[in-house]
Design a protein around this motif. Structure first.
Motif, PDB file in Angstrom:
ATOM      1  N   UNK A 147      17.768  -4.032  26.423  1.00 59.36           N
ATOM      2  CA  UNK A 147      16.792  -2.944  26.250  1.00 59.36           C
ATOM      3  C   UNK A 147      15.349  -3.419  26.440  1.00 59.36           C
ATOM      4  N   UNK A 148      15.169  -4.690  26.767  1.00 59.66           N
ATOM      5  CA  UNK A 148      13.808  -5.236  26.823  1.00 59.66           C
ATOM      6  C   UNK A 148      12.889  -4.480  27.786  1.00 59.66           C
ATOM      7  N   UNK A 149      13.449  -4.101  28.948  1.00 61.93           N
ATOM      8  CA  UNK A 149      12.603  -3.437  29.947  1.00 61.93           C
ATOM      9  C   UNK A 149      12.276  -1.987  29.567  1.00 61.93           C
ATOM     10  N   UNK A 150      12.881  -1.493  28.482  1.00 58.83           N
ATOM     11  CA  UNK A 150      12.583  -0.128  28.014  1.00 58.83           C
ATOM     12  C   UNK A 150      11.752  -0.167  26.732  1.00 58.83           C
ATOM     13  N   UNK A 151      11.457  -1.370  26.257  1.00 58.62           N
ATOM     14  CA  UNK A 151      10.944  -1.535  24.901  1.00 58.62           C
ATOM     15  C   UNK A 151       9.475  -1.130  24.773  1.00 58.62           C
ATOM     16  N   UNK A 152       9.244   0.099  24.362  1.00 59.72           N
ATOM     17  CA  UNK A 152       7.864   0.603  24.270  1.00 59.72           C
ATOM     18  C   UNK A 152       7.090  -0.082  23.140  1.00 59.72           C
ATOM     19  N   UNK A 153       7.787  -0.500  22.079  1.00 56.16           N
ATOM     20  CA  UNK A 153       7.065  -1.186  21.002  1.00 56.16           C
ATOM     21  C   UNK A 153       6.472  -2.486  21.536  1.00 56.16           C
ATOM     22  N   UNK A 154       7.253  -3.206  22.345  1.00 53.25           N
ATOM     23  CA  UNK A 154       6.743  -4.470  22.898  1.00 53.25           C
ATOM     24  C   UNK A 154       5.595  -4.219  23.864  1.00 53.25           C
ATOM     25  N   UNK A 155       5.779  -3.262  24.785  1.00 53.88           N
ATOM     26  CA  UNK A 155       4.736  -3.083  25.804  1.00 53.88           C
ATOM     27  C   UNK A 155       3.432  -2.627  25.159  1.00 53.88           C
ATOM     28  N   UNK A 156       3.527  -1.761  24.155  1.00 58.02           N
ATOM     29  CA  UNK A 156       2.294  -1.257  23.548  1.00 58.02           C
ATOM     30  C   UNK A 156       1.704  -2.284  22.569  1.00 58.02           C
ATOM     31  N   UNK A 157       2.557  -3.106  21.971  1.00 57.97           N
ATOM     32  CA  UNK A 157       2.052  -4.179  21.091  1.00 57.97           C
ATOM     33  C   UNK A 157       1.301  -5.229  21.907  1.00 57.97           C
ATOM     34  N   UNK A 158       1.709  -5.416  23.147  1.00 56.89           N
ATOM     35  CA  UNK A 158       1.005  -6.351  24.035  1.00 56.89           C
ATOM     36  C   UNK A 158      -0.442  -5.889  24.209  1.00 56.89           C
ATOM     37  N   UNK A 159      -0.593  -4.586  24.408  1.00 55.36           N
ATOM     38  CA  UNK A 159      -1.934  -4.016  24.577  1.00 55.36           C
ATOM     39  C   UNK A 159      -2.728  -4.193  23.275  1.00 55.36           C
ATOM     40  N   UNK A 160      -2.087  -3.891  22.155  1.00 55.57           N
ATOM     41  CA  UNK A 160      -2.792  -3.943  20.862  1.00 55.57           C
ATOM     42  C   UNK A 160      -3.255  -5.370  20.547  1.00 55.57           C
ATOM     43  N   UNK A 161      -2.402  -6.352  20.826  1.00 55.13           N
ATOM     44  CA  UNK A 161      -2.756  -7.745  20.529  1.00 55.13           C
ATOM     45  C   UNK A 161      -3.952  -8.198  21.338  1.00 55.13           C
ATOM     46  N   UNK A 162      -3.964  -7.817  22.588  1.00 52.44           N
ATOM     47  CA  UNK A 162      -5.076  -8.166  23.496  1.00 52.44           C
ATOM     48  C   UNK A 162      -6.362  -7.503  23.019  1.00 52.44           C
ATOM     49  N   UNK A 163      -6.258  -6.203  22.755  1.00 53.35           N
ATOM     50  CA  UNK A 163      -7.452  -5.435  22.420  1.00 53.35           C
ATOM     51  C   UNK A 163      -8.016  -5.856  21.055  1.00 53.35           C
ATOM     52  N   UNK A 164      -7.142  -6.269  20.143  1.00 49.38           N
ATOM     53  CA  UNK A 164      -7.601  -6.695  18.806  1.00 49.38           C
ATOM     54  C   UNK A 164      -8.582  -7.857  18.926  1.00 49.38           C
ATOM     55  N   UNK A 165      -8.280  -8.777  19.828  1.00 50.54           N
ATOM     56  CA  UNK A 165      -9.147  -9.949  19.982  1.00 50.54           C
ATOM     57  C   UNK A 165     -10.470  -9.552  20.639  1.00 50.54           C
ATOM     58  N   UNK A 166     -10.393  -8.623  21.593  1.00 49.15           N
ATOM     59  CA  UNK A 166     -11.653  -8.164  22.204  1.00 49.15           C
ATOM     60  C   UNK A 166     -12.540  -7.472  21.160  1.00 49.15           C
ATOM     61  N   UNK A 167     -11.900  -6.685  20.275  1.00 51.20           N
ATOM     62  CA  UNK A 167     -12.659  -6.030  19.194  1.00 51.20           C
ATOM     63  C   UNK A 167     -13.299  -7.077  18.296  1.00 51.20           C
ATOM     64  N   UNK A 168     -12.528  -8.122  17.991  1.00 50.67           N
ATOM     65  CA  UNK A 168     -13.046  -9.194  17.123  1.00 50.67           C
ATOM     66  C   UNK A 168     -14.224  -9.883  17.797  1.00 50.67           C
ATOM     67  N   UNK A 169     -14.082 -10.150  19.103  1.00 50.68           N
ATOM     68  CA  UNK A 169     -15.142 -10.849  19.826  1.00 50.68           C
ATOM     69  C   UNK A 169     -16.409  -9.991  19.877  1.00 50.68           C
ATOM     70  N   UNK A 170     -16.197  -8.686  20.005  1.00 50.71           N
ATOM     71  CA  UNK A 170     -17.351  -7.794  20.079  1.00 50.71           C
ATOM     72  C   UNK A 170     -18.036  -7.676  18.712  1.00 50.71           C
ATOM     73  N   UNK A 171     -17.239  -7.740  17.661  1.00 49.94           N
ATOM     74  CA  UNK A 171     -17.777  -7.569  16.306  1.00 49.94           C
ATOM     75  C   UNK A 171     -18.405  -8.863  15.771  1.00 49.94           C
ATOM     76  N   UNK A 172     -17.839 -10.002  16.175  1.00 50.43           N
ATOM     77  CA  UNK A 172     -18.290 -11.295  15.618  1.00 50.43           C
ATOM     78  C   UNK A 172     -19.738 -11.578  16.017  1.00 50.43           C
ATOM     79  N   UNK A 173     -20.489 -12.188  15.117  1.00 52.68           N
ATOM     80  CA  UNK A 173     -21.891 -12.485  15.429  1.00 52.68           C
ATOM     81  C   UNK A 173     -22.046 -13.820  16.160  1.00 52.68           C
ATOM     82  N   UNK A 174     -20.958 -14.337  16.719  1.00 55.86           N
ATOM     83  CA  UNK A 174     -20.990 -15.659  17.338  1.00 55.86           C
ATOM     84  C   UNK A 174     -20.140 -15.674  18.604  1.00 55.86           C
ATOM     85  N   UNK A 175     -20.325 -16.729  19.414  1.00 51.54           N
ATOM     86  CA  UNK A 175     -19.485 -16.918  20.609  1.00 51.54           C
ATOM     87  C   UNK A 175     -18.061 -17.295  20.209  1.00 51.54           C
ATOM     88  N   UNK A 176     -17.123 -17.047  21.075  1.00 52.14           N
ATOM     89  CA  UNK A 176     -15.769 -17.590  20.911  1.00 52.14           C
ATOM     90  C   UNK A 176     -15.676 -19.006  21.492  1.00 52.14           C
TER      91      UNK A 176
END
Ligand code: NAD
Length: 363
Positions: free
Chosen positions: A121-150
Motif C-alpha cells: 500500500x506504500x504507493x497509495x499512502x496519503x499519510x506518508x506523502x502528506x507527512x513528507x510535505x509537513x516535515x519539510x515545511x516545519x523546518x522552513x517555518x522554523x528557519x523563518x521564525x528563528x532569529x539566527x542562521x541555520x
C-alpha cells in the motif's frame, strides 16, 4: 468509469485531489474525468491544464467516483449520486455523522488515512506523502521564525555557529525534517521511541540520541505505542538536556488513535534560551509541547512555539501531485474493467472502505 474532482471547500485547503498529469493517465486508462471549474487553481493547476490533459470541466458530483482531499460537508454529501463512490481523507473514526449520511445515500466511501501501512500500500499512502510535505515545511517555518542562521557562516564580520536542531519523532515527517534541516546546514539530532530508526537518522547525517535503558515504544505495523507513565517520565528526563541546548525543536511524535505524547513540558520550554523556536507538528492531535496552541504561535518567556495546522495545504502543488498519484494507484486497486470491484478479503479494501451497501463499516 466517470471520476469527479470537486473544488475543496474546507477553510484554508488549497490542495486538489487530482492533478492534470494524473488525470491524463486515468483518461488513457479509459476513465472519464470531470473537474469542477477552479478546483486546481489554488494549487497551481488552472482549468486549461486539466482540459489540455483531456479532462472536462463541469459538475463533478454526478460522477461514479468522487475524489476529494478533505471530507465533504453535509451539503456536498447531498450532491453525491446515490450509489456513487467517494475517496478522500475522511477522518472516518471521528466522523460518525458523516458516515451515517453517506450510508443513507448508499455511497461506497473509502477513507484513505485508514490504509494499512504495508509494503503493497506504500504507493497509495496519503499519510506518508502528506507527512513528507509537513516535515519539510516545519523546518522552513522554523528557519523563518528563528532569529539566527541555520548554517555555519564564516564571514568578515565573524564566524557564526550552525543552529542546533532537535527532531523528536523520526517517522516520515521527522525524517524529512531532519533531511531539510541538514540541507540548510544545521547540526541535527533526533530521538524516537522506535530504536529501529537509528540507522535512518544517521544516514541523513544526524545524531540519534540513544537512551541507555531503552523504552518499550515499538508497537505493531511500524508504529509506536503509548509509553507507561514511568517510561514517559524517563523519556522526559532524558530529553530535557537536549531540548535545553537546542536552538530549534521540531516535534512530530504521534501514536495512532491517541493524543500525541507530551515531550516538551512547559518547564522545559522555560529552560530554553530566548530566541529558541519549537515547531509542533502534533499540534492538531493535542501537541507534543505543553505550550502549543493549534493554529497559532505563542511566545513563552522568549521561546516561540509554532502550532501549525494542515501544513500540506501550504505547499499545495507538490502535496496535490503526491496525493493524486496515491489516489490514482488506489483507484487502480479497487477497479477492474472500468468499474468498482471490491474484494473485502483484501486488506487494503477492507481497511479503507467505511460505508457500503447502506451500512457503516467502522465503529
Ligand atoms: P506517526 O506519524 O504515527 O509517528 C511519528 C513518529 O513519532 C514515529 O516514528 C513514532 O515512533 C514517534 N513517536 C511516538 N511516540 C513517541 C515518543 N513518546 N517519543 C518519541 N517518538 C515517538 O508515524 P509515521 O511517520 O506515519 O510512520 C511511522 C512508521 O511507520 C514509519 O517510519 C515506517 O516504518 C512505517 N510506515 C510504513 C508504511 C508502509 O509500509 N506502507 C508507510 C508509512 C509508514
Amino acid at each position: 468509469m466517470h471520476i469527479g474532482v470537486p473544488k475543496e471547500t474546507a477553510p484554508g485547503e488549497r490542495r486538489v485531489a487530482l492533478v492534470p498529469e494524473v488525470a491524463g493517465r486515468l483518461l488513457k486508462a479509459g476513465h472519464q474525468v470531470t473537474v469542477e471549474p477552479g478546483a486546481g487553481v489554488a494549487a497551481g493547476f488552472p482549468d486549461a491544464a486539466f482540459t489540455a490533459a483531456g479532462a472536462k470541466t463541469g459538475d463533478p458530483w454526478s460522477a461514479d467516483v468522487v475524489c476529494k482531499v478533505q471530507k465533504p460537508g453535509a451539503a456536498e454529501v447531498g450532491k453525491l449520486r446515490e450509489g456513487a463512490a467517494l475517496v478522500g481523507i475522511l477522518q472516518a473514526t471521528s466522523s460518525a455523522d458523516l458516515l451515517r449520511q453517506l450510508a443513507q445515500r448508499h455511497v461506497t466511501a473509502f477513507s484513505l488515512e485508514l490504509l494499512p501501512r504495508i509494503t503493497r500500500a506504500q504507493s497509495m499512502d496519503v499519510l506518508s506523502s502528506q507527512a513528507t510535505v509537513a516535515g519539510y515545511k516545519a523546518v522552513l517555518l522554523a528557519a523563518e521564525t528563528a532569529p539566527r542562521f541555520f548554517p555555519m557562516l564564516v564571514t568578515a564580520a565573524g564566524t557564526l555557529p550552525p543552529a542546533r536542531v532537535l527532531v523528536l519523532g523520526a517517522g516520515v515527517a521527522g525524517l524529512q525534517a531532519i533531511a531539510t534541516a541538514r540541507r540548510l546546514g544545521a547540526v541535527v539530532s533526533a530521538f524516537d521511541v522506535r530504536a529501529a530508526v537509528k540507522e535512518q537518522v544517521e544516514s541523513l547525517g544526524a545524531k540519534f540520541l540513544m537512551m541507555e535503558d531503552r523504552l518499550e515504544g515499538e508497537g505493531s505495523g511500524g508504529y509506536a505505542k503509548e509509553l507507561s507513565q514511568d517510561q514517559h517520565q524517563r523519556e522526559l528526563a532524558f530529553l530535557a538536556k537536549s531540548v535545553k541546548d537546542a536552538d530549534v525543536v521540531v516535534t512530530t511524535a504521534a501514536i495512532p488513535g491517541k493524543r500525541a505524547p507530551v515531550l516538551v513540558t512547559r518547564a522545559a520550554v522555560h529552560g530554553m534560551r530566548p530566541g529558541a523556536v519549537i515547531v509542533d507538528l502534533a499540534a492538531e492531535s493535542g501537541g507534543n509541547c505543553e505550550v502549543t496552541q493549534a493554529g497559532t504561535t505563542v511566545v513563552e518567556q522568549g521561546v516561540t512555539v509554532v502550532g501549525p495546522v494542515n501544513l500540506p495545504a501550504t505547499l499545495p502543488q507538490h502535496a496535490s501531485q503526491m496525493y493524486a498519484r496515491n489516489v490514482a494507484t488506489f483507484l487502480g486497486h479497487i477497479t477492474k474493467d472500468g468499474a468498482l470491484q471490491l474484494d473485502f478479503a483484501d486488506e487494503i479494501t477492507k481497511g479503507t472502505c467505511v460505508t457500503h451497501d447502506g451500512k457503516v463499516l467502522v465503529s
